[in-house]
Structures are given as C-alpha cells and as structure tokens.
Scaffold this motif. Structure first.
Motif, short mmCIF file in Angstrom:
data_model
loop_
_atom_site.label_atom_id
_atom_site.label_comp_id
_atom_site.label_asym_id
_atom_site.label_seq_id
_atom_site.Cartn_x
_atom_site.Cartn_y
_atom_site.Cartn_z
N ARG A 147 -40.32 -12.06 117.24
CA ARG A 147 -39.72 -12.40 115.94
C ARG A 147 -38.92 -13.71 116.03
NH1 ARG A 147 -38.45 -6.76 116.13
NH2 ARG A 147 -36.30 -7.28 116.76
N GLY A 148 -38.77 -14.23 117.24
CA GLY A 148 -38.02 -15.47 117.41
C GLY A 148 -36.52 -15.27 117.32
N GLU A 149 -36.07 -14.06 117.57
CA GLU A 149 -34.64 -13.76 117.46
C GLU A 149 -33.91 -14.02 118.79
OE1 GLU A 149 -34.99 -10.21 114.10
OE2 GLU A 149 -34.50 -9.71 116.18
N VAL A 150 -32.65 -14.37 118.65
CA VAL A 150 -31.80 -14.64 119.81
C VAL A 150 -30.52 -13.83 119.70
CG1 VAL A 150 -30.46 -16.39 121.04
CG2 VAL A 150 -32.69 -16.99 120.07
N VAL A 151 -30.13 -13.20 120.80
CA VAL A 151 -28.90 -12.41 120.83
C VAL A 151 -27.83 -13.19 121.58
CG1 VAL A 151 -27.80 -10.28 121.62
CG2 VAL A 151 -30.15 -10.23 120.75
N LYS A 152 -26.67 -13.30 120.96
CA LYS A 152 -25.52 -13.93 121.61
C LYS A 152 -24.44 -12.87 121.79
CE LYS A 152 -26.44 -18.55 119.75
NZ LYS A 152 -25.89 -19.70 118.99
N SER A 153 -24.11 -12.58 123.05
CA SER A 153 -23.16 -11.51 123.34
C SER A 153 -22.05 -11.97 124.27
CB SER A 153 -23.87 -10.31 123.97
OG SER A 153 -24.77 -9.71 123.06
N THR A 154 -20.88 -11.39 124.07
CA THR A 154 -19.75 -11.59 124.97
C THR A 154 -19.23 -10.22 125.36
OG1 THR A 154 -19.12 -13.67 123.90
CG2 THR A 154 -17.45 -12.57 125.24
N PHE A 155 -19.24 -9.95 126.66
CA PHE A 155 -18.75 -8.66 127.14
C PHE A 155 -17.24 -8.75 127.30
CE2 PHE A 155 -17.92 -5.23 130.10
CZ PHE A 155 -18.78 -4.23 129.66
N VAL A 156 -16.50 -7.96 126.52
CA VAL A 156 -15.04 -8.01 126.55
C VAL A 156 -14.49 -7.16 127.69
CG1 VAL A 156 -12.93 -7.59 125.24
CG2 VAL A 156 -14.98 -8.46 124.07
N GLY A 157 -15.00 -5.95 127.82
CA GLY A 157 -14.53 -5.09 128.90
C GLY A 157 -14.84 -3.63 128.65
N ILE A 158 -14.47 -2.80 129.63
CA ILE A 158 -14.67 -1.35 129.53
C ILE A 158 -13.31 -0.67 129.43
CG2 ILE A 158 -15.48 0.71 130.75
CD1 ILE A 158 -17.69 -0.98 131.97
N ASP A 159 -13.13 0.07 128.36
CA ASP A 159 -11.87 0.79 128.18
C ASP A 159 -11.79 2.04 129.04
OD1 ASP A 159 -10.87 -1.01 126.35
OD2 ASP A 159 -11.58 0.07 124.60
N LYS A 160 -12.92 2.73 129.15
CA LYS A 160 -12.91 4.01 129.85
C LYS A 160 -14.30 4.36 130.36
CE LYS A 160 -10.72 8.53 129.32
NZ LYS A 160 -10.13 9.50 128.35
N ALA A 161 -14.37 4.98 131.52
CA ALA A 161 -15.63 5.46 132.07
C ALA A 161 -15.36 6.79 132.77
CB ALA A 161 -16.23 4.45 133.05
N ASP A 162 -16.01 7.86 132.32
CA ASP A 162 -15.78 9.19 132.86
C ASP A 162 -17.11 9.87 133.19
OD1 ASP A 162 -12.88 9.27 132.52
OD2 ASP A 162 -13.32 9.38 130.37
N ILE A 163 -17.11 10.61 134.28
CA ILE A 163 -18.28 11.42 134.61
C ILE A 163 -18.26 12.66 133.72
CG2 ILE A 163 -19.39 12.81 136.40
CD1 ILE A 163 -18.24 10.91 138.48
N THR A 164 -19.35 12.93 133.02
CA THR A 164 -19.40 14.07 132.11
C THR A 164 -20.37 15.15 132.59
OG1 THR A 164 -21.16 13.02 130.79
CG2 THR A 164 -18.87 12.60 130.14
N HIS A 165 -21.28 14.80 133.46
CA HIS A 165 -22.27 15.77 133.90
C HIS A 165 -22.83 15.34 135.25
CE1 HIS A 165 -25.27 18.94 133.41
NE2 HIS A 165 -26.19 18.08 133.81
N ALA A 166 -23.21 16.31 136.06
CA ALA A 166 -23.85 16.03 137.35
C ALA A 166 -24.90 17.10 137.60
CB ALA A 166 -22.82 16.03 138.48
N ASN A 167 -25.92 16.69 138.33
CA ASN A 167 -27.03 17.62 138.56
C ASN A 167 -27.76 17.24 139.84
OD1 ASN A 167 -28.92 19.71 137.88
ND2 ASN A 167 -30.36 18.10 137.30
N VAL A 168 -28.29 18.24 140.52
CA VAL A 168 -29.12 18.03 141.69
C VAL A 168 -30.50 18.58 141.38
CG1 VAL A 168 -29.51 18.62 144.10
CG2 VAL A 168 -27.20 18.09 143.32
#
Length: 231
Positions: A147-168
């Motif tokens: 489509r000829g589109e261009v994305v311009k992004s700025t990564f500001v930061g991560i407020d929070k990151a939590d483990i919610t699930h785990a599996n083997v």
C-alpha cells in the motif's frame, strides 16, 4: 696479506670480542630469573582460594537448596498460587530459569520486536519470533509495503511487565507476560497523509505475549510464540 684479508680478519676478531662480552653479562644465571608467563595457570590460581601457608585450596561447591532456588519465584508469584506452582515446575525442568532475569529479557525483546515491526526489519524479527508468529508479522509488513504506507514510531518505555502464566509442555517451557508500554506511533500513506495513529501523543498499549524455549537447547534465548492485546 692483502688489504681485503686484513679487513675481514679485523671484523672477525671484533665480533668474537663482542660475543664474549655479551655472554659475560647476559649468559650467567643468578637463580632469580622469572619463570615464563603461563596465562592458564595464572588464571586458575586466581580463581582458587589460598590458605595461610600459600597453598591453593579447592573448596567443594555448595548446592543450592530447593527453598533458595524457589525464593525468587515467591517474589514474583504469591506462594501457593497456581502461577507459583507452575513456575516451580518450570524451574525443576530448567534450573537456570530466573524470573527477574527473564522479565528483563522480555522487556528488551518487546521493545526490539515492536520497533523492528514498525521499521519492517525482518532480519531482527526472524531471530526473535517463532516461525508461525514471524509469518504473521511478515504478511502484515508486506501488505503495508504494497500500500506504500510508512510507520513512524517512538518507543517511550515500559511501565510494567508481569508474568501471568507459565507452562511446561514436554521439554518446552512457556511463560506469558503482560506488558504495559507507552508508544508514539503513526502510519502514513504514500502521499504522506496520516492514516492511523497519532504522531504527537503518547498511547498506552497493553500486550499479552507468550515466550518459549526448549529446555534441552544450549541456546538460552526465548522466542515469541503468541501475541494478543488486552481488551
């Protein structure tokens, strides 16, 4: 004797005298000479503790108890909870797993993936995504490019990151993380007109991503195997 023979004899005598003088200075051993440097023995000696009499002492390595290994899990998941039990099972499969180190890695991977997708950086994505997820990202990038589109992004930061699930699952360990980030992102068409997003305001984004790795693999890196947005 010709002049040439005299000159040759002169240099020969001079060379012998110089050799004898050097030998008298450099050829004697005093008993104080330094031994040749061995980087391997020096490195090993530095690692080992030394006793009072100067001898190297090898101490046995103490194995960590289960409670010591599980203490970090209790810091990220409530003891007795389903998540805590799942993380303990994962740790039994993979004794090298450390929740805090994993979360730090997940944060870095999240930023790299988000920015690589915006930039259309397929090489970076291929190293961080499972085959199925990569194919989805690749298809979305291809459609955007068509489509000829261009994305311009700025990564500001991560407020929070939590483990919610785990599996083997067999020898595969899977961990799901809820990530709350801030991002400035805008999509423009080939004429430069804004199609989606906002190029000035910061948007709050919440994603739920699942990472996995084979516990038998020597490769310590995890790959993204599933993504979803929190509704």
């Amino acid at each position: 004797m010709g002049s040439n023979d005299f000159i040759t004899l002169f240099f020969l005598v001079a060379a012998v005298l110089i050799f004898l003088q050097l030998r008298s200075v450099l050829g004697r051993r005093t008993g104080n000479e330094k031994q040749p440097f061995d980087p391997y023995s020096a490195r090993e000696a530095a690692k080992a503790p030394v006793s009072d009499d100067g001898k190297v002492v090898t101490l046995p390595r103490r194995e960590m108890t289960d409670e010591e290994r599980f203490s970090e899990i209790d810091g990220v998941a409530k003891p007795g909870s389903q998540l805590n039990d799942a993380l303990r099972q994962l740790l039994k499969l993979d004794p090298t797993f450390k929740p805090k180190e994993f979360l730090n890695g997940a944060r870095m991977a999240y930023e790299m993936i988000v920015m690589a997708f915006a930039d259309g950086d397929r090489k970076t994505l291929k190293n961080l995504l499972s085959k199925e997820v990569y194919e989805g990202f690749d298809a979305a990038i291809s459609e955007r490019e068509a489509r000829g589109e261009v994305v311009k992004s700025t990564f500001v930061g991560i407020d929070k990151a939590d483990i919610t699930h785990a599996n083997v699952n067999g020898t595969e360990e899977q961990v799901t993380v809820r990530i709350v980030s801030q991002l400035i992102s805008a999509t423009f068409d080939k004429e430069g007109s804004l199609v989606e997003g906002d190029q000035e305001n910061v948007a709050d984004v919440t994603d739920i991503w699942t990472f996995a790795r084979d516990a038998r693999s020597r490769d310590p890196n995890w790959k993204l195997i599933a993504t979803e947005s929190e509704q």
